[in-house]
Write an enzyme that holds these catalytic residues in place. Structure first.
Site, mmCIF file in Angstrom:
data_model
loop_
_atom_site.group_PDB
_atom_site.id
_atom_site.type_symbol
_atom_site.label_atom_id
_atom_site.label_comp_id
_atom_site.label_asym_id
_atom_site.label_seq_id
_atom_site.Cartn_x
_atom_site.Cartn_y
_atom_site.Cartn_z
ATOM 1 N N LYS A 2 12.996 5.619 -12.528
ATOM 2 C CA LYS A 2 12.091 5.816 -11.387
ATOM 3 C C LYS A 2 12.174 4.637 -10.407
ATOM 4 O O LYS A 2 12.285 4.829 -9.194
ATOM 5 C CB LYS A 2 10.658 6.004 -11.894
ATOM 6 C CG LYS A 2 9.656 6.251 -10.773
ATOM 7 C CD LYS A 2 8.218 6.377 -11.244
ATOM 8 C CE LYS A 2 7.274 6.100 -10.097
ATOM 9 N NZ LYS A 2 5.871 5.995 -10.504
ATOM 10 N N ASP A 57 0.868 -1.175 0.000
ATOM 11 C CA ASP A 57 0.000 0.000 0.000
ATOM 12 C C ASP A 57 0.908 1.229 0.000
ATOM 13 O O ASP A 57 1.951 1.236 0.661
ATOM 14 C CB ASP A 57 -0.924 0.011 1.221
ATOM 15 C CG ASP A 57 -2.154 0.868 0.966
ATOM 16 O OD1 ASP A 57 -2.638 0.913 -0.173
ATOM 17 O OD2 ASP A 57 -2.645 1.508 1.920
ATOM 18 N N THR A 58 0.504 2.239 -0.769
ATOM 19 C CA THR A 58 1.354 3.416 -0.953
ATOM 20 C C THR A 58 0.562 4.683 -0.706
ATOM 21 O O THR A 58 -0.628 4.745 -1.021
ATOM 22 C CB THR A 58 1.898 3.447 -2.407
ATOM 23 O OG1 THR A 58 2.778 2.353 -2.584
ATOM 24 C CG2 THR A 58 2.663 4.738 -2.697
HETATM 25 P P1 IMP Z 1 -1.327 1.980 -4.361
HETATM 26 O O1 IMP Z 1 -1.398 1.619 -2.917
HETATM 27 O O2 IMP Z 1 -0.068 1.507 -5.027
HETATM 28 O O3 IMP Z 1 -2.557 1.585 -5.116
HETATM 29 O O4 IMP Z 1 -1.240 3.561 -4.445
HETATM 30 C C1 IMP Z 1 -2.270 4.394 -3.941
HETATM 31 C C2 IMP Z 1 -2.252 5.721 -4.671
HETATM 32 O O5 IMP Z 1 -1.048 6.421 -4.414
HETATM 33 C C3 IMP Z 1 -2.330 5.614 -6.197
HETATM 34 O O6 IMP Z 1 -3.650 5.534 -6.639
HETATM 35 C C4 IMP Z 1 -1.673 6.915 -6.639
HETATM 36 O O7 IMP Z 1 -2.580 7.993 -6.565
HETATM 37 C C5 IMP Z 1 -0.611 7.100 -5.578
HETATM 38 N N1 IMP Z 1 0.667 6.508 -6.010
HETATM 39 C C6 IMP Z 1 1.187 5.322 -5.632
HETATM 40 N N2 IMP Z 1 2.373 5.098 -6.208
HETATM 41 C C7 IMP Z 1 2.600 6.186 -6.992
HETATM 42 C C8 IMP Z 1 3.678 6.539 -7.850
HETATM 43 O O8 IMP Z 1 4.673 5.820 -8.033
HETATM 44 N N3 IMP Z 1 3.555 7.717 -8.476
HETATM 45 C C9 IMP Z 1 2.493 8.554 -8.320
HETATM 46 N N4 IMP Z 1 1.469 8.255 -7.540
HETATM 47 C C10 IMP Z 1 1.527 7.086 -6.868
#
Ligand code: IMP
Length: 197
Positions: free
Chosen positions: A174, A71-72
């Site tokens: 990246k 999760d990000t």
């Molecule tokens: P996820 O947990 O990887 O789905 O990330 C959640 C949200 O964080 C994504 O929908 C993006 O809006 C943002 N996000 C995650 N990784 C990136 C990245 O590498 N670049 C830009 N936005 C990111």
């Protein structure tokens, strides 16, 4: 060479391919759909750690197979860490990248401290034991969108030490410095060191 099999708890094909490339050939990543899991994986927690664990536990409880989830979030200092765990749906549930960026730029209008970081948390469940890994890239939010590549907040994120946004970098460039690249590198190192876990 023994190949270790793990489920990567995401239904995002692009992410799956990218992470498979990063962990190398000695680790074979299966998808939830390989195990008949095609529904959205629940993520109802209010921290990145909580969501990553919730997703990994969901897949482990359904399959009994070792797995991991990530999760990000984008954490902006002047906004007390927002949008954080809500990064995907900052401007609403539509997960509209442009709307999210517009809202972020609006909320930062007139604010000079544009310090931000991306943070990825990976939760691994291997033979029933849980482990967490974190990857961070520090940078700042640009005044306007710059570059065409990438996704999400990439056009407004400039990593420290660079004069270009994430959206102006090649994927390899990246991945070398990104939050996700760093978290996956830690996961891969752990897995390679613990192949007999
Ligand atoms: P996820 O947990 O990887 O789905 O990330 C959640 C949200 O964080 C994504 O929908 C993006 O809006 C943002 N996000 C995650 N990784 C990136 C990245 O590498 N670049 C830009 N936005 C990111």
């Amino acid at each position: 060479m023994d190949v270790m099999k793990l489920i990567f708890a995401t239904n995002n094909k692009h992410k799956h391919e990218e992470v498979q490339k990063l962990v190398g050939d000695s680790i074979k990543l299966a998808t939830p759909s390989d195990f008949g899991i095609t529904e959205d994986i629940p993520e109802n927690q209010n921290t990145l750690e909580g969501n990553a664990l919730e997703k990994a536990r969901y897949i482990f409880s359904k399959t009994g197979v070792s797995c991991f989830a990530d999760d990000t979030g984008l954490e902006v200092r002047a906004l007390n860490g927002e949008p954080g765990v809500y990064s995907a749906r900052y401007a609403g549930t539509g997960k509209d990248n442009n709307a999210n960026i517009e809202l972020l730029l609006e909320n930062l209008q007139g604010i000079t401290d544009r310090t931000a970081r991306f943070r990825t948390v990976i939760a691994l469940i291997i033979n029933g034991k849980e482990f967490l890994f974190e990857g961070i890239v520090a940078g700042e939010i640009l005044l306007k969108k710059t570059g065409e590549g990438g996704f999400g907040y990439d056009p407004v994120f400039k990593p420290d030490g660079y004069e270009i946004s994430f959206a102006q970098m090649s994927l390899n460039e990246k991945n070398d410095i990104s939050h996700r690249g760093r978290a996956v590198a830690k996961l891969a190192e752990f897995l390679h060191q613990n192949e007999k876990l």
